[in-house]
Design a protein around this motif. Sequence first.
Motif, PDB file in Angstrom:
ATOM      1  N   VAL A 299       0.800  -1.122  -0.030  1.00  0.00           N
ATOM      2  CA  VAL A 299       0.060  -0.123  -0.116  1.00  0.00           C
ATOM      3  C   VAL A 299       0.875   1.221   0.210  1.00  0.00           C
ATOM      4  O   VAL A 299       0.674   2.064  -0.803  1.00  0.00           O
ATOM      5  N   ILE A 300       1.886   1.257   0.908  1.00  0.00           N
ATOM      6  CA  ILE A 300       2.822   2.603   0.997  1.00  0.00           C
ATOM      7  C   ILE A 300       3.476   2.688  -0.234  1.00  0.00           C
ATOM      8  O   ILE A 300       3.877   3.630  -0.834  1.00  0.00           O
ATOM      9  N   GLY A 301       4.036   1.536  -0.577  1.00  0.00           N
ATOM     10  CA  GLY A 301       5.017   1.549  -1.838  1.00  0.00           C
ATOM     11  C   GLY A 301       4.224   2.111  -3.195  1.00  0.00           C
ATOM     12  O   GLY A 301       4.754   2.902  -3.760  1.00  0.00           O
ATOM     13  N   GLY A 302       2.801   1.719  -3.307  1.00  0.00           N
ATOM     14  CA  GLY A 302       2.148   2.087  -4.467  1.00  0.00           C
ATOM     15  C   GLY A 302       1.548   3.732  -4.288  1.00  0.00           C
ATOM     16  O   GLY A 302       1.879   4.429  -5.169  1.00  0.00           O
ATOM     17  N   ALA A 303       1.500   4.000  -2.829  1.00  0.00           N
ATOM     18  CA  ALA A 303       1.024   5.573  -3.011  1.00  0.00           C
ATOM     19  C   ALA A 303       2.379   6.459  -2.897  1.00  0.00           C
ATOM     20  O   ALA A 303       2.241   7.481  -3.421  1.00  0.00           O
ATOM     21  N   PHE A 304       3.281   5.932  -2.361  1.00  0.00           N
ATOM     22  CA  PHE A 304       4.639   6.873  -2.187  1.00  0.00           C
ATOM     23  C   PHE A 304       5.437   6.709  -3.527  1.00  0.00           C
ATOM     24  O   PHE A 304       5.985   7.861  -3.558  1.00  0.00           O
ATOM     25  N   THR A 305       5.349   5.975  -4.250  1.00  0.00           N
ATOM     26  CA  THR A 305       6.169   5.925  -5.544  1.00  0.00           C
ATOM     27  C   THR A 305       5.785   7.164  -6.368  1.00  0.00           C
ATOM     28  O   THR A 305       6.649   7.773  -7.099  1.00  0.00           O
ATOM     29  N   ALA A 306       4.418   7.547  -6.487  1.00  0.00           N
ATOM     30  CA  ALA A 306       4.031   8.635  -7.437  1.00  0.00           C
ATOM     31  C   ALA A 306       4.736   9.608  -6.837  1.00  0.00           C
ATOM     32  O   ALA A 306       5.004  10.609  -7.747  1.00  0.00           O
ATOM     33  N   LEU A 307       4.617  10.042  -5.613  1.00  0.00           N
ATOM     34  CA  LEU A 307       5.404  11.343  -5.077  1.00  0.00           C
ATOM     35  C   LEU A 307       7.115  11.289  -5.253  1.00  0.00           C
ATOM     36  O   LEU A 307       7.326  12.303  -5.700  1.00  0.00           O
ATOM     37  N   VAL A 308       7.574  10.091  -5.054  1.00  0.00           N
ATOM     38  CA  VAL A 308       8.947  10.169  -5.143  1.00  0.00           C
ATOM     39  C   VAL A 308       9.307  10.352  -6.647  1.00  0.00           C
ATOM     40  O   VAL A 308      10.246  10.926  -7.060  1.00  0.00           O
ATOM     41  N   THR A 309       8.550   9.722  -7.546  1.00  0.00           N
ATOM     42  CA  THR A 309       8.691   9.874  -9.033  1.00  0.00           C
ATOM     43  C   THR A 309       8.545  11.169  -9.531  1.00  0.00           C
ATOM     44  O   THR A 309       9.565  11.800 -10.315  1.00  0.00           O
ATOM     45  N   ALA A 310       7.679  12.066  -8.914  1.00  0.00           N
ATOM     46  CA  ALA A 310       7.459  13.515  -9.336  1.00  0.00           C
ATOM     47  C   ALA A 310       8.652  14.320  -8.803  1.00  0.00           C
ATOM     48  O   ALA A 310       9.298  14.950  -9.481  1.00  0.00           O
ATOM     49  N   VAL A 311       9.149  13.946  -7.491  1.00  0.00           N
ATOM     50  CA  VAL A 311      10.399  14.737  -7.081  1.00  0.00           C
ATOM     51  C   VAL A 311      11.613  14.284  -7.849  1.00  0.00           C
ATOM     52  O   VAL A 311      12.454  15.350  -8.454  1.00  0.00           O
ATOM     53  N   VAL A 312      11.656  13.096  -8.394  1.00  0.00           N
ATOM     54  CA  VAL A 312      13.033  12.840  -8.929  1.00  0.00           C
ATOM     55  C   VAL A 312      12.825  13.353 -10.463  1.00  0.00           C
ATOM     56  O   VAL A 312      13.798  13.904 -10.889  1.00  0.00           O
ATOM     57  N   THR A 313      11.784  13.265 -11.030  1.00  0.00           N
ATOM     58  CA  THR A 313      11.400  13.799 -12.157  1.00  0.00           C
ATOM     59  C   THR A 313      11.671  15.338 -12.311  1.00  0.00           C
ATOM     60  O   THR A 313      12.109  16.003 -13.294  1.00  0.00           O
ATOM     61  N   SER A 314      11.227  15.865 -11.407  1.00  0.00           N
ATOM     62  CA  SER A 314      11.446  17.585 -11.366  1.00  0.00           C
ATOM     63  C   SER A 314      12.639  17.974 -10.922  1.00  0.00           C
ATOM     64  O   SER A 314      12.856  19.214 -11.102  1.00  0.00           O
ATOM     65  N   ILE A 315      13.229  17.324 -10.186  1.00  0.00           N
ATOM     66  CA  ILE A 315      14.631  17.685  -9.296  1.00  0.00           C
ATOM     67  C   ILE A 315      16.074  16.967 -10.020  1.00  0.00           C
ATOM     68  O   ILE A 315      17.042  17.465 -10.417  1.00  0.00           O
ATOM     69  N   VAL A 316      15.829  15.747  -9.868  1.00  0.00           N
ATOM     70  CA  VAL A 316      17.158  14.724 -10.255  1.00  0.00           C
ATOM     71  C   VAL A 316      17.315  14.775 -11.748  1.00  0.00           C
ATOM     72  O   VAL A 316      18.538  15.194 -12.313  1.00  0.00           O
ATOM     73  N   ASN A 317      16.344  14.678 -12.447  1.00  0.00           N
ATOM     74  CA  ASN A 317      16.409  14.520 -14.070  1.00  0.00           C
ATOM     75  C   ASN A 317      17.059  16.007 -14.518  1.00  0.00           C
ATOM     76  O   ASN A 317      17.987  15.929 -15.224  1.00  0.00           O
ATOM     77  N   PRO A 318      16.596  17.033 -14.242  1.00  0.00           N
ATOM     78  CA  PRO A 318      17.098  18.342 -14.594  1.00  0.00           C
ATOM     79  C   PRO A 318      18.624  18.321 -13.983  1.00  0.00           C
ATOM     80  O   PRO A 318      19.570  19.269 -14.821  1.00  0.00           O
ATOM     81  N   LEU A 319      18.753  18.138 -13.029  1.00  0.00           N
ATOM     82  CA  LEU A 319      20.260  18.121 -12.383  1.00  0.00           C
ATOM     83  C   LEU A 319      21.243  17.310 -13.502  1.00  0.00           C
ATOM     84  O   LEU A 319      22.322  17.805 -13.655  1.00  0.00           O
ATOM     85  N   ILE A 320      20.819  16.307 -13.943  1.00  0.00           N
ATOM     86  CA  ILE A 320      21.633  15.307 -14.663  1.00  0.00           C
ATOM     87  C   ILE A 320      21.587  15.998 -16.111  1.00  0.00           C
ATOM     88  O   ILE A 320      22.743  15.933 -16.695  1.00  0.00           O
TER      89      ILE A 320
ATOM     90  N   LEU B  97      18.839   6.519 -11.938  1.00  0.00           N
ATOM     91  CA  LEU B  97      18.868   7.189 -10.813  1.00  0.00           C
ATOM     92  C   LEU B  97      17.322   7.429 -10.022  1.00  0.00           C
ATOM     93  O   LEU B  97      17.515   7.538  -8.849  1.00  0.00           O
ATOM     94  N   SER B  98      16.716   7.544 -11.191  1.00  0.00           N
ATOM     95  CA  SER B  98      15.296   7.668 -10.654  1.00  0.00           C
ATOM     96  C   SER B  98      14.746   6.557 -10.004  1.00  0.00           C
ATOM     97  O   SER B  98      14.370   6.575  -8.816  1.00  0.00           O
ATOM     98  N   ALA B  99      15.091   5.461 -10.602  1.00  0.00           N
ATOM     99  CA  ALA B  99      14.487   3.896  -9.969  1.00  0.00           C
ATOM    100  C   ALA B  99      15.473   4.097  -8.566  1.00  0.00           C
ATOM    101  O   ALA B  99      14.673   3.287  -7.602  1.00  0.00           O
ATOM    102  N   VAL B 100      16.616   4.044  -8.412  1.00  0.00           N
ATOM    103  CA  VAL B 100      17.384   3.876  -7.239  1.00  0.00           C
ATOM    104  C   VAL B 100      16.811   4.855  -6.004  1.00  0.00           C
ATOM    105  O   VAL B 100      16.632   4.080  -4.954  1.00  0.00           O
ATOM    106  N   ILE B 101      16.583   6.124  -6.415  1.00  0.00           N
ATOM    107  CA  ILE B 101      16.029   6.776  -5.272  1.00  0.00           C
ATOM    108  C   ILE B 101      14.631   6.591  -5.186  1.00  0.00           C
ATOM    109  O   ILE B 101      14.392   6.563  -3.804  1.00  0.00           O
ATOM    110  N   SER B 102      13.932   6.077  -6.027  1.00  0.00           N
ATOM    111  CA  SER B 102      12.600   5.855  -5.599  1.00  0.00           C
ATOM    112  C   SER B 102      12.513   4.783  -4.785  1.00  0.00           C
ATOM    113  O   SER B 102      11.723   4.587  -3.902  1.00  0.00           O
TER     114      SER B 102
END
Length: 141
Positions: A22-43, A76-81
Amino acid sequence: MIKGFKDFIMRGNVIDLAVAVVIGGAFTALVTAVVTSIVNPLIEIFWKPDPDTGAAGPSVVGLHGDLVTFPLGGLLSAVISFLAVAIVVYFVFVYPMNKFKERAAAKAGVVEEETPLPTEQELLVQIRDLLEKRESETPKL
């Protein structure tokens, strides 16, 4: 019947698994959004995205002359998530459930005694004694 259901639910592995899903499914969307908007632009600051795939990472000219891009952003997105979800699940659910079980066991009077493992020297002495015993029991020809 209700007591059996309660015992089934209170087994730690059932609760841990349900919580993780349950938590994995709910939290994955949040982490994916953070990684997509912060980590990927840094790369993308360091590596220009591939125009064909949109993946950012180091590019190398392949054996056939075409450009090959190693998509580090996706990795990196997958590892951080994964790490973020694992940390949240552990500290919010697994750790408190383990503490609850310890308190319940202590309240019930269950004390786990750890028997110390024999040392290497003690094991060698036991082996020697067994070999001597076996040697003395076998008939000599």
